[in-house]
Design a protein around this motif. Structure first.
Motif, PDB file in Angstrom:
ATOM      1  N   ASP A   1     -24.401  21.214 -50.606  1.00 13.46           N
ATOM      2  CA  ASP A   1     -25.134  20.202 -51.162  1.00 13.46           C
ATOM      3  C   ASP A   1     -25.111  18.290 -51.096  1.00 13.46           C
ATOM      4  O   ASP A   1     -26.505  18.158 -50.843  1.00 13.46           O
ATOM      5  CB  ASP A   1     -25.754  19.844 -52.865  1.00 13.46           C
TER       6      ASP A   1
ATOM      7  N   LEU B   1     -23.337  16.445 -48.727  1.00 11.87           N
ATOM      8  CA  LEU B   1     -23.613  16.291 -46.723  1.00 11.87           C
ATOM      9  C   LEU B   1     -24.785  15.940 -46.417  1.00 11.87           C
ATOM     10  O   LEU B   1     -24.861  14.933 -45.652  1.00 11.87           O
ATOM     11  CB  LEU B   1     -22.654  16.925 -45.875  1.00 11.87           C
ATOM     12  N   PRO B   2     -26.167  17.295 -46.896  1.00 13.65           N
ATOM     13  CA  PRO B   2     -27.225  16.177 -46.382  1.00 13.65           C
ATOM     14  C   PRO B   2     -27.635  15.269 -46.799  1.00 13.65           C
ATOM     15  O   PRO B   2     -29.048  13.928 -46.184  1.00 13.65           O
ATOM     16  CB  PRO B   2     -28.275  17.513 -46.679  1.00 13.65           C
ATOM     17  N   ARG B   3     -27.211  14.871 -47.685  1.00 12.45           N
ATOM     18  CA  ARG B   3     -28.209  13.017 -48.374  1.00 12.45           C
ATOM     19  C   ARG B   3     -26.963  12.776 -48.284  1.00 12.45           C
ATOM     20  O   ARG B   3     -27.082  11.220 -48.777  1.00 12.45           O
ATOM     21  CB  ARG B   3     -28.022  13.710 -50.099  1.00 12.45           C
TER      22      ARG B   3
ATOM     23  N   PRO C   1     -33.202  10.939 -44.242  1.00 14.11           N
ATOM     24  CA  PRO C   1     -33.496   9.663 -45.342  1.00 14.11           C
ATOM     25  C   PRO C   1     -32.471  10.203 -46.057  1.00 14.11           C
ATOM     26  O   PRO C   1     -31.927  11.568 -46.155  1.00 14.11           O
ATOM     27  CB  PRO C   1     -34.682  10.095 -46.189  1.00 14.11           C
ATOM     28  N   ARG C   2     -31.220   9.283 -46.236  1.00 19.53           N
ATOM     29  CA  ARG C   2     -30.420   9.114 -46.968  1.00 19.53           C
ATOM     30  C   ARG C   2     -29.715   8.636 -48.449  1.00 19.53           C
ATOM     31  O   ARG C   2     -30.736   7.536 -48.775  1.00 19.53           O
ATOM     32  CB  ARG C   2     -28.871   9.148 -45.927  1.00 19.53           C
ATOM     33  N   GLU C   3     -29.044   8.954 -48.998  1.00 20.18           N
ATOM     34  CA  GLU C   3     -28.626   8.316 -50.611  1.00 20.18           C
ATOM     35  C   GLU C   3     -27.221   7.240 -50.446  1.00 20.18           C
ATOM     36  O   GLU C   3     -27.621   6.636 -51.465  1.00 20.18           O
ATOM     37  CB  GLU C   3     -28.930   9.234 -51.866  1.00 20.18           C
TER      38      GLU C   3
END
Lengths: 294, 332
Positions: B75, B77-79, B155-157
């Motif tokens: 959950d 790593l995609p961010r 898009p990344r956090e």
């Protein structure tokens, strides 16, 4: 928590929303297959395999005296009578070395190749998921087994039809089958040989998780295929033979009898499934806990 | 309470008996641009590997974006976009094909927008013209840009960039700095490791300093500067009298440091002998010492001829060197 992260920024909200519905993830398999089969090395290996039946057929065609009964590799003497035997002859010739060679390259490269390039860490960071990556990699190696076998069989059929007469095919049992049925039998043989190579691929996959040097994994896999065949030829080790992954490799000829002898097919499939399960489990155990430092 | 984008507690990673990372407690606030500083071999990349689940921690805990790692890796790593220990690509594929390939590995990345996202990421790092070229033909700087593009595919956090300016020319370095700033402005937390202090000073709001596997300092950049000692630097021909006055005011006379940080133009003037007999007296200004003007007043009262007087804060560089030691030895 997506609800907490949504507040940080617009982008964060977007990525949180994305998290809600992951796709099934087939795209990685598609990508793996396209990267594998568009790679020059893969194409070169398949072409080299396809060249084997072509070489055999051309050599037989050009020689002044056709091979007598029982001369040369099995089935060689039948090529002049029926071109459909070229593919089978080529398989017999390539199974001991050429086929395991290419399969060792494909299977040994699976994880070690990515580790060597460093792309393994980026796949895992994506995140591909270690189990998913292992499955996709094995599927790619299995697809290569099928492609490798098929290229020998298909090239053999093509060159055989081009250079020699084609007609009803006499089987090992003395019965004769139609051309149509012989195509079915060829496909069965291709399937048999593909399955035969799956165990070796699983061994290669496991070895590939042990190293970051793909050439090492490839060489080790190929060496093991040779060792297995050598052990299989030593009568003193008869007790070991049914456990060797190469034991049933040449028994595909049982598919060329009437009626078909399915026992070797079943024994082979069971043995290969055992190898897949065992070495698959080892690869899983190793890869899931492995520190990726490359 | 500030939410933390990255938090580690007692994070330790041992290779055999040697601890590459030794019980570090990182705290990276959300929205920060955090510079992870340290000399080569101080454990920066190992920390990043463990943080992102590439390697298992020997002990300690990591949480990223509020989720425990590596348990919630799928959950989290995609961010997170990452560039770890340099870029790595398939040399026989084009730049765009490489990004496609890596993007398919992320199950959360929609395939419908893949081509658009790849094109946009390439554009953002200025590689659009080389998109169709095989990576084999890329220069080191181009690979580095492609690596950053890979981190920006979705898009990344949080962005974790390990030595992002390695191999880049000055122009590329500036572009990376601008990129990091614009990403931070969009609300992305950026964690950037570097052995170059100047780089960190120019783009970061926070910093942590690693030395031989330990985190020796951490905090806002201004706080880190403040911790550094301030110096008084005095130019006078009456050095001995000046020293007596400064000592009476409880300043630490510290010639060694003063000589080291002596301004170049002054060294020149003494060398020319224009101000023969003039000396530079430096002293450390401890907390609670008199205000600078009071010091000058005291000097003048004692008939010290003050020709120059300055209070200088320690530069971050001095602080960095003080923390990590000088020289080229790789920390063992």
């Amino acid at each position: 928590m997506p609800s907490e992260t949504g507040a940080t920024s617009g982008d964060a909200a977007v990525s949180a929303a994305r998290l809600a519905r992951p796709s099934a993830g087939w795209a990685l398999l598609t990508s793996e297959l396209s990267v594998l089969f568009r790679r020059r090395r893969t194409i070169a290996m398949l072409l080299a395999l396809a060249a084997i039946p072509v070489l055999i057929a051309v050599a037989v065609k050009l020689s002044s005296s056709p091979p007598g009964p029982g001369e040369g590799p099995p089935f060689l003497d039948r090529i002049t009578q029926n071109g459909l035997f070229v593919g089978v002859t080529a398989l017999v010739v390539s199974i001991p070395l050429f086929l395991p060679l290419t399969i060792g390259v494909a299977a040994g490269d699976t994880i070690a190749g990515e580790a060597g390039l460093g792309t393994l860490r980026y796949l895992l960071l994506a995140p591909a998921g270690r189990v998913r990556l292992l499955l996709v990699k094995y599927a790619g190696a299995a697809a290569f087994c099928l492609a490798a076998t098929s290229s020998v069989v298909v090239a053999g059929a093509a060159i055989g039809v081009a250079l020699f007469p084609v007609g009803p095919v006499p089987l090992l049992s003395g019965d004769t089958i139609t051309v149509g049925e012989s195509v079915v039998r060829s496909l069965l043989v291709a399937g048999y040989v593909t399955i035969s190579m799956l165990g070796l691929s699983a061994v290669g996959l496991f070895i590939s998780t042990l190293t970051e040097v793909p050439v090492g994994a490839m060489a080790a896999t190929i060496v093991l295929s040779v060792v297995s065949q050598v052990l299989d030829s030593l009568n003193q080790l008869a007790w070991l033979h049914p456990w060797l992954f190469s034991h049933y490799w040449l028994d595909f000829t049982d598919l060329l009898r009437e009626p078909i002898l399915w026992t070797s097919f079943a024994d082979n499939a069971l043995l290969q499934a055992g190898y897949i399960a065992f070495f698959g489990a080892l690869a899983y155990g190793r890869f899931v806990t492995k520190d990726v430092l490359s | 309470m500030t939410e933390l984008a990255i938090e580690t507690r007692g994070l330790t990673k041992r290779f055999g008996r040697q601890a590459a990372v030794d019980g570090i407690d990182l705290a990276v606030p959300r929205g920060a641009v955090y510079g992870f500083l340290g000399p080569n071999g101080s454990g920066k990349t190992t920390t990043i590997r463990v943080m992102l689940g590439l390697a298992a921690a020997t002990s300690g805990e990591v949480s990223i974006l509020g989720e425990e790692m590596p348990r919630h890796l799928r959950d989290v790593l995609p961010r997170v976009g990452a560039l770890v220990e340099g870029p790595a690509f398939y040399p026989y594929l084009s730049g765009a094909a490489n990004l496609h390939r890596l993007d398919t590995a992320d199950r959360h990345a929609p395939s419908s927008t893949r081509s658009t996202r790849v094109a946009r990421a390439l554009e953002r790092v200025g590689l659009s013209h080389a998109a169709g070229k095989r990576v084999r033909a890329y220069s080191l700087g181009m690979k580095q840009r492609l690596g950053i593009a890979n981190a920006l595919l979705s898009p990344r956090e949080l962005l974790v960039l390990d030595e992002p300016t390695n191999g880049l020319d000055p122009q590329g370095t500036r572009e990376v700095r601008a990129l990091v700033r614009s990403l931070a402005a969009e609300g992305t937390t950026v964690f950037v490791s570097s052995h170059l202090l100047a780089e960190v000073e120019q783009m970061c709001t926070h910093a942590g300093v690693m030395s031989a596997g330990s985190l020796v300092a951490q905090g806002g950049l201004d706080d880190l500067r403040r911790v550094g000692r301030a110096y008084v630097r005095l130019r006078t021909p009456d050095a001995d009298a000046a020293r007596a006055v400064l000592a009476s005011l409880r300043l630490d006379l510290d010639d060694a440091v003063g000589a080291q940080a002596e301004p170049a133009e002054h060294r020149q003037s003494t060398a020319q002998g224009a101000d023969a007999g003039e000396e530079v007296v430096s002293a450390v200004l401890p907390l609670g010492s008199p205000a600078p003007e009071a010091i000058v007043a005291a000097l003048v009262r004692a008939e010290v001829r003050v020709r120059g007087f300055a209070v200088e804060g320690a530069s971050l560089e001095e602080r960095f060197v003080a923390l990590t030691g000088e020289g080229f030895d790789i920390a063992q």
